[in-house]
Design a protein around this motif. Structure first.
Motif, PDB file in Angstrom:
ATOM      1  N   HIS A 146       0.831  -1.206   0.000  1.00 14.13           N
ATOM      2  CA  HIS A 146       0.000   0.000   0.000  1.00 14.13           C
ATOM      3  C   HIS A 146       0.862   1.252   0.000  1.00 14.13           C
ATOM      4  CE1 HIS A 146      -2.307   3.223   2.071  1.00 14.13           C
ATOM      5  NE2 HIS A 146      -3.295   2.781   1.327  1.00 14.13           N
ATOM      6  N   ASP A 147       1.884   1.279   0.829  1.00 14.16           N
ATOM      7  CA  ASP A 147       2.700   2.490   0.947  1.00 14.16           C
ATOM      8  C   ASP A 147       3.599   2.689  -0.268  1.00 14.16           C
ATOM      9  OD1 ASP A 147       3.126   4.566   3.166  1.00 14.16           O
ATOM     10  OD2 ASP A 147       5.175   4.142   2.518  1.00 14.16           O
ATOM     11  N   ASN A 148       3.920   1.599  -0.966  1.00 12.66           N
ATOM     12  CA  ASN A 148       4.778   1.700  -2.139  1.00 12.66           C
ATOM     13  C   ASN A 148       3.981   1.741  -3.442  1.00 12.66           C
ATOM     14  OD1 ASN A 148       7.655   1.673  -1.252  1.00 12.66           O
ATOM     15  ND2 ASN A 148       7.027  -0.223  -0.242  1.00 12.66           N
ATOM     16  N   GLY A 149       2.653   1.836  -3.337  1.00  9.36           N
ATOM     17  CA  GLY A 149       1.827   1.950  -4.531  1.00  9.36           C
ATOM     18  C   GLY A 149       1.776   0.696  -5.373  1.00  9.36           C
ATOM     19  N   SER A 168     -18.700  -1.861  -5.118  1.00 15.53           N
ATOM     20  CA  SER A 168     -17.653  -1.279  -4.279  1.00 15.53           C
ATOM     21  C   SER A 168     -17.483  -2.131  -3.026  1.00 15.53           C
ATOM     22  CB  SER A 168     -18.027   0.145  -3.866  1.00 15.53           C
ATOM     23  OG  SER A 168     -17.115   0.632  -2.901  1.00 15.53           O
ATOM     24  N   ASP A 169     -16.236  -2.443  -2.697  1.00 11.54           N
ATOM     25  CA  ASP A 169     -15.981  -3.215  -1.484  1.00 11.54           C
ATOM     26  C   ASP A 169     -15.756  -2.317  -0.272  1.00 11.54           C
ATOM     27  OD1 ASP A 169     -13.507  -2.175  -2.037  1.00 11.54           O
ATOM     28  OD2 ASP A 169     -12.529  -4.080  -2.444  1.00 11.54           O
ATOM     29  N   GLY A 170     -16.007  -1.046  -0.428  1.00 11.33           N
ATOM     30  CA  GLY A 170     -15.889  -0.113   0.687  1.00 11.33           C
ATOM     31  C   GLY A 170     -14.492   0.436   0.887  1.00 11.33           C
ATOM     32  N   GLY A 171     -13.501  -0.159   0.227  1.00 14.41           N
ATOM     33  CA  GLY A 171     -12.139   0.341   0.337  1.00 14.41           C
ATOM     34  C   GLY A 171     -11.560   0.284   1.737  1.00 14.41           C
ATOM     35  N   PHE A 172     -12.080  -0.613   2.574  1.00 17.14           N
ATOM     36  CA  PHE A 172     -11.648  -0.608   3.971  1.00 17.14           C
ATOM     37  C   PHE A 172     -10.461  -1.546   4.168  1.00 17.14           C
ATOM     38  CE2 PHE A 172     -12.058  -1.142   8.600  1.00 17.14           C
ATOM     39  CZ  PHE A 172     -12.169   0.179   8.957  1.00 17.14           C
ATOM     40  N   THR A 173      -9.320  -1.133   3.633  1.00 18.06           N
ATOM     41  CA  THR A 173      -8.086  -1.874   3.814  1.00 18.06           C
ATOM     42  C   THR A 173      -7.404  -1.420   5.105  1.00 18.06           C
ATOM     43  OG1 THR A 173      -6.827  -0.204   2.613  1.00 18.06           O
ATOM     44  CG2 THR A 173      -7.787  -2.010   1.319  1.00 18.06           C
ATOM     45  N   LEU A 174      -6.316  -2.089   5.471  1.00 17.92           N
ATOM     46  CA  LEU A 174      -5.561  -1.675   6.652  1.00 17.92           C
ATOM     47  C   LEU A 174      -5.040  -0.249   6.473  1.00 17.92           C
ATOM     48  CD1 LEU A 174      -3.545  -4.955   7.326  1.00 17.92           C
ATOM     49  CD2 LEU A 174      -5.391  -4.025   8.737  1.00 17.92           C
ATOM     50  N   GLY A 175      -4.561   0.045   5.259  1.00 23.25           N
ATOM     51  CA  GLY A 175      -4.063   1.392   5.005  1.00 23.25           C
ATOM     52  C   GLY A 175      -5.161   2.436   5.106  1.00 23.25           C
ATOM     53  N   ALA A 176      -6.345   2.110   4.565  1.00 19.36           N
ATOM     54  CA  ALA A 176      -7.460   3.050   4.615  1.00 19.36           C
ATOM     55  C   ALA A 176      -7.926   3.276   6.044  1.00 19.36           C
ATOM     56  CB  ALA A 176      -8.616   2.525   3.760  1.00 19.36           C
ATOM     57  N   MET A 177      -7.855   2.242   6.858  1.00 18.14           N
ATOM     58  CA  MET A 177      -8.277   2.353   8.251  1.00 18.14           C
ATOM     59  C   MET A 177      -7.465   3.424   8.980  1.00 18.14           C
ATOM     60  SD  MET A 177      -8.234  -0.636  11.139  1.00 18.14           S
ATOM     61  CE  MET A 177      -6.430  -0.666  11.168  1.00 18.14           C
ATOM     62  N   VAL A 178      -6.154   3.452   8.722  1.00 17.74           N
ATOM     63  CA  VAL A 178      -5.298   4.477   9.325  1.00 17.74           C
ATOM     64  C   VAL A 178      -5.514   5.820   8.647  1.00 17.74           C
ATOM     65  CG1 VAL A 178      -2.904   5.229   9.595  1.00 17.74           C
ATOM     66  CG2 VAL A 178      -3.551   2.878  10.157  1.00 17.74           C
ATOM     67  N   GLY A 179      -5.626   5.819   7.317  1.00 19.82           N
ATOM     68  CA  GLY A 179      -5.798   7.061   6.586  1.00 19.82           C
ATOM     69  C   GLY A 179      -7.014   7.852   7.021  1.00 19.82           C
ATOM     70  N   ARG A 180      -8.079   7.153   7.420  1.00 15.17           N
ATOM     71  CA  ARG A 180      -9.311   7.821   7.845  1.00 15.17           C
ATOM     72  C   ARG A 180      -9.130   8.617   9.131  1.00 15.17           C
ATOM     73  NH1 ARG A 180     -14.191   4.383   6.305  1.00 15.17           N
ATOM     74  NH2 ARG A 180     -14.748   4.321   8.510  1.00 15.17           N
ATOM     75  N   LEU A 181      -8.054   8.358   9.859  1.00 13.37           N
ATOM     76  CA  LEU A 181      -7.825   9.052  11.121  1.00 13.37           C
ATOM     77  C   LEU A 181      -7.057  10.358  10.939  1.00 13.37           C
ATOM     78  CD1 LEU A 181      -7.028   5.949  13.362  1.00 13.37           C
ATOM     79  CD2 LEU A 181      -9.129   7.300  13.312  1.00 13.37           C
ATOM     80  N   ASN A 182      -6.593  10.629   9.722  1.00 16.31           N
ATOM     81  CA  ASN A 182      -6.010  11.936   9.441  1.00 16.31           C
ATOM     82  C   ASN A 182      -7.113  12.994   9.453  1.00 16.31           C
ATOM     83  OD1 ASN A 182      -2.999  11.966   8.522  1.00 16.31           O
ATOM     84  ND2 ASN A 182      -3.836  10.092   7.588  1.00 16.31           N
TER      85      ASN A 182
END
Length: 358
Positions: A146-149, A168-182
């Protein structure tokens, strides 16, 4: 290299001086990789217990830190520098092709110690190595990619095949879970720069704790449930021809355990060991339990079975299922055909054997 890193840290600082240890990472928009890297160090490596967090891009401030992750343009384990953004960086986890992020780098060097502590086993033991690899493949690698694209699928191959998402699968990946907290782009920001940085750091701490909780769930699962199941699956696999001459039926007599990963490993990449088709297990331990007949999927995460239960049985229950299947004690067969049930082991075994013939 991993073991030496852990020993070096203990010699340099020691538990008594942990409060003086500072971990540096970048400020601004945060990501799952450095959030987890910081969590793994602070939560699981004694040297970093109570370590201070310094979030900045100021090189002078970063140089005051004992350890730097995801910033600084340097990967040098001897100096506790774990960045992956430099042009020359190309480090991978052993046996994997995905380029590491700061999470992968910290796990590469400290993951064995983390697993060994949880198992209370030597870092060089076979059990520690198995879990170290498994957690990377099941959890850490997704953050590295995720971080390296790096996408799960080759985009050129997807385009060539003409594949599109059905929904749509909701895009709720591990990366998205953290990104939502920004913070959102239009959230109010304190006018005082110190207060603004403190507010941002508080969000990062929350994100680090959140992704860390998920990491700990994986760590607990693989050390406390998945690993103990390995021996049980191996014994069941060894006895598989007791129920079918070709070894297509596996029977867990006591209770079901996590079997898919272990089964695919035992079968190997070829057909020499035979391929299991159905797995039988009681719904709960103890006498009088109902039994399940579960189809082995093509892959661990697939909804496609190697051989689904007969189409004519699907969606029927109880007496209707008995009449259609010709086997007494039927409980149900799922409409998708991937699982069914019977009131007894004998009935479940009959369902599996008959399904193999159809």
């Amino acid at each position: 290299m991993t073991e030496n890193a852990a020993k070096r840290l203990k010699m340099e600082t020691g538990p008594a001086s942990a409060s003086a240890v500072a971990i540096g990472t970048h400020n601004g928009h945060f990501h799952a990789d450095e959030a987890l890297a910081v969590y793994m160090l602070r939560k699981h490596i004694p040297t970093y217990t109570g370590a201070r967090l310094v979030r900045t891009r100021d090189p002078a401030l970063l140089e005051t830190c004992h350890t730097i992750v995801d910033v600084g343009g340097e990967y040098d384990a001897a100096r506790n520098r774990y960045d992956h953004h430099q042009r020359t960086f190309a480090t991978n986890f052993p046996g994997r092709a995905t380029k590491l992020s700061s999470a992968g780098l910290v796990y590469l060097h400290f993951g064995r110690e983390i697993v060994a502590r949880r198992l209370a086993a030597p870092e060089g033991s076979e059990q520690v190595g198995v879990i170290w690899n498994k957690i990377y493949e099941s959890f850490i690698e997704a953050l590295d990619a995720h971080d390296n694209g790096i996408g799960v699928y080759d985009p050129a191959a997807v385009t060539a095949a003409g594949l599109t998402k059905r929904f749509s699968d909701g895009g709720f990946t591990l990366g998205a879970m953290v990104g939502r907290l920004n913070p959102n782009w239009n959230d109010e920001v304190p006018a005082d720069p110190v207060a603004a940085q403190a507010a941002e750091d508080a969000r990062f701490e929350l994100a680090s704790q959140r992704i860390g909780e998920e990491f700990d769930r994986d760590l607990n699962y693989y050390t406390q449930a998945w690993l103990p199941a390995r021996e049980i699956v191996a014994e069941t696999f060894a006895a598989r021809k007791e129920y079918d001459a070709e070894g297509r039926i596996l029977v867990f007599k006591g209770q079901s355990v996590p079997w898919k990963d272990h089964l695919y490993t035992l079968e190997g990449p070829n057909q020499e060991n035979g391929k299991a088709v159905y797995v039988l297990y009681p719904e709960k331990p103890g006498p009088g339990s109902k039994w399940r007949v579960q189809c082995v999927p093509v892959t661990k995460d697939s909804f496609q079975s190697r051989k689904p239960l007969p189409e004519a049985w699907r969606g029927f229950r109880d007496e209707q299922l008995d009449q259609i299947s010709g086997i007494g004690g039927g409980v149900f067969v799922h409409a998708a055909g991937f699982i069914g049930g019977n009131k007894s082991f004998e009935g479940a075994l009959s369902m599996a054997n008959k399904a193999l013939e159809i």
